[in-house]
Design an enzyme around this catalytic site. Structure first.
Site, PDB file in Angstrom:
ATOM      1  N   GLU A  75       1.194  -1.434   0.168  1.00 41.29           N
ATOM      2  CA  GLU A  75      -0.328  -0.252   0.164  1.00 41.29           C
ATOM      3  C   GLU A  75       0.943   1.116  -0.130  1.00 41.29           C
ATOM      4  OE1 GLU A  75      -3.665   1.766   2.502  1.00 41.29           O
ATOM      5  OE2 GLU A  75      -1.772   1.099   3.842  1.00 41.29           O
ATOM      6  N   ASP A  76       2.050   1.683   1.099  1.00 42.21           N
ATOM      7  CA  ASP A  76       2.886   2.629   1.305  1.00 42.21           C
ATOM      8  C   ASP A  76       3.711   2.233  -0.042  1.00 42.21           C
ATOM      9  OD1 ASP A  76       0.791   3.006   3.134  1.00 42.21           O
ATOM     10  OD2 ASP A  76       2.167   2.462   5.066  1.00 42.21           O
TER      11      ASP A  76
END
Length: 573
Positions: A75-76
């Site tokens: 996600e990051d």
């Protein structure tokens, strides 16, 4: 996080290949999160390292710990699942992807439109499906939430309140269902001050002195109790005081008029002994020296809670006559009470990892959850799901000793449908602990429930007003939908005059809908031939063993000799 990797690698379940995998995962996460910081200013790697350390401490295997280290990189950091699979294997990639999919979950009590509530519903469904597919996904997510709650003070007030409510309504109840008592308590106590600040401040101020007083008392009583056990030849592995957690205490206070003096387990004495035999021996020694309080001895060893919790509980008049709760359990029972399903995980150091999950019976609700999810379409359905699966639980028994897991507030009708839908449809009455109760009766943990059924009984639409489970409501609605589709609609006619009774006197009504029994219309019954009840006389019901309910005149001589528990209130409609 200085020293985090070294601390993780010290755990005994990891062999050399496992340590190599974990080290590579740590280094990959450190590179991926380079330059990122958390709200409090620390390097971002502190967070995944804390999550991984928590899982390692629970005894999880190397792929689980590696996934915890990497749980934010998709996600990051733009890393793909395929890249993770190529570098760390499909198991690690699957777990990281599963945790990533749970990132979109947001709970809001102020959804502005149907689309927003539907998105919340789908997010929660994703979480529960992930949990049903592989429990490691949700346990990593729970550890992730725990560390986020530990650093919540650095978030803005709105985020603190929202995350705290999410934690109390979703994450802590899931930990409870998984038997992870320590994690559940930590999540609730971290969330309580932000979710309900006024209530937390009042509680802290009110009970501080009482906590300290009872803790001092238990600590003084512990050596005396230990000497009694030692003199009787019972080995004590450990003995310590256990203080009731703040949120758990607050909820219990609400049931006791907010009076702390009525809470007997504010601080309890916990005794750890080597085996099950010693548990019962210790209980006998305690009762030989201290008078037990009637009705306060609970055997969760013979009858474990649905989440697998086992222990002996007793409340006694302890030293100087003061009331104290004492809990007795083995080290394995204590480990399970603290860590739940995680306590069942083991790592086989024979070339590859393998998981030993919790007993199937303890996780049967997960399969039921997965089944229920398929039918949920709306946010209202999800709200009902949270009641069915994640609110306070009770366990009740069939007459044969089978345990049924139900939400707090469940009734005999909910119980009947949990056993079998056909039993629910044929329910006519219920005996709880041998006594006749109305179908609206609220069941308690440990109740033995026997359903009185009749071949010609049928559900009542009135049941929908008080059943507590969506499972029961679904079957009741389904029954009426089927019944209405099979019967043609007849024109409304003026009511017939009641026919006179053969021997003269008052007319008698015989239609099934004319008598309300135990407050419920629509139940099947027969009119007693012995007294020929009529519409102008008071009546009462008698629950027969095999022929359902018979309605008699209230003064019928046959009722005078009837057992009181078989008598039912009845009235003409």
């Amino acid at each position: 996080m200085p020293g985090a990797l070294e601390r993780i690698l010290e755990f005994p379940q990891f062999d050399t290949p496992a340590r190599t995998l974990i080290r590579r995962a740590f280094e990959r996460a450190e590179r991926a999160h380079a330059g990122q910081t958390r709200a409090e200013g620390s390097p971002y790697i502190v967070h995944p390292a804390s999550v991984a350390l928590y899982l390692a401490d629970l005894g999880f295997d190397a792929p689980s710990v590696a996934a915890a280290l990497l749980h934010d990189v998709i996600e990051d950091c733009g890393v793909t699942r395929a890249e993770l699979a190529a570098e760390f294997g499909t198991d690690v990639a699957f777990l990281v992807d599963g945790v990533t999919k749970l990132k979109s979950i947001r709970l809001s009590n102020t959804a502005k439109d149907k689309r927003q509530t539907d998105l919340q519903t789908e997010s929660l469904k994703k979480m529960f499906f992930a949990m049903a597919d592989d429990l490691r996904v949700i346990i990593i997510k729970l550890a992730d939430r725990l560390h986020n709650m530990q650093t919540l003070e650095y978030k803005d007030p709105a985020a603190r309140a929202r995350k705290s409510l999410e934690t109390m309504e979703i994450y802590a109840p899931i930990a409870d269902r998984l038997g992870m008592g320590r994690l559940k308590g930590e999540l609730e106590d971290l969330a309580f001050p932000y979710a309900y600040p006024a209530e937390y401040a009042w509680l802290k101020k009110t009970v501080k002195g009482k906590y300290e007083d009872r803790l001092r008392y238990i600590e003084r009583a512990a050596p005396v109790v230990s000497r009694h056990l030692d003199a009787a030849g019972v080995t004590v592995v450990d003995i310590h005081a256990r203080a009731k957690r703040m949120w758990s205490l607050y909820r219990k206070l609400k049931r006791y008029g907010m009076d702390p003096d009525k809470i007997m387990d504010l601080v309890a004495l916990r005794i750890i002994v080597p085996d099950v035999k010693s548990c019962y021996e210790a209980l006998g020694v305690i009762h030989a020296h201290y008078k037990p309080m009637p009705g306060r001895v609970k055997d969760f060893i013979a009858l474990p809670k649905p989440n697998g919790y086992r222990s002996l509980h007793t409340t006694v008049f302890c030293e100087k006559g003061r009331v104290a709760e004492i809990q007795v359990r083995t080290p394995d029972m204590h480990d399970h009470a603290e860590n739940g399903v995680a306590a069942h995980w083991a790592y086989a150091e024979q070339g590859k990892g393998s998981h030993t999950a919790a007993k199937a019976a303890e996780l049967a609700w997960v399969n039921q959850l997965k089944k229920t999810l398929r039918d949920i379409k709306t946010s209202a359905g999800m709200a009902n799901l949270k009641i069915d699966f994640f609110k306070d639980r009770i366990f009740v028994l069939t007459p044969h000793g089978d345990v049924k897991d139900l939400p707090d507030g469940a009734t005999p009708v909910d119980f009947a449908y949990t056993v079998h839908s056909e039993l629910g449809h044929r329910t006519q009455g219920a005996l709880v602990n041998g006594k006749l109760v109305p179908l609206t009766h609220r069941l308690q943990s440990g109740d033995v429930v026997e359903i009185q059924k009749a071949r010609d009984a049928r559900p009542s639409k009135n049941w929908l007003r008080f059943v507590h489970t969506t499972h029961a409501a679904k079957h009741i609605r389904s029954w009426f939908k089927t019944a209405e589709s099979l019967q043609p609609v007849e024109p409304v006619r003026a009511p017939r005059r009641a026919r006179p009774h053969k021997g003269g006197g008052e007319p008698v009504r015989t239609a099934m809908s004319h008598v309300i029994i135990a407050g419920q219309p629509g139940l099947a019954y027969k009119l007693g031939k012995c007294c020929s009840p009529n519409i102008n006389s008071p009546i009462a019901g008698y629950l027969t063993v095999s022929r359902g309910v018979t309605v008699h005149r209230a003064g019928c001589t046959n009722l005078k000799a009837a057992p009181p528990e078989r008598l039912l209130d009845a009235a003409w409609s």
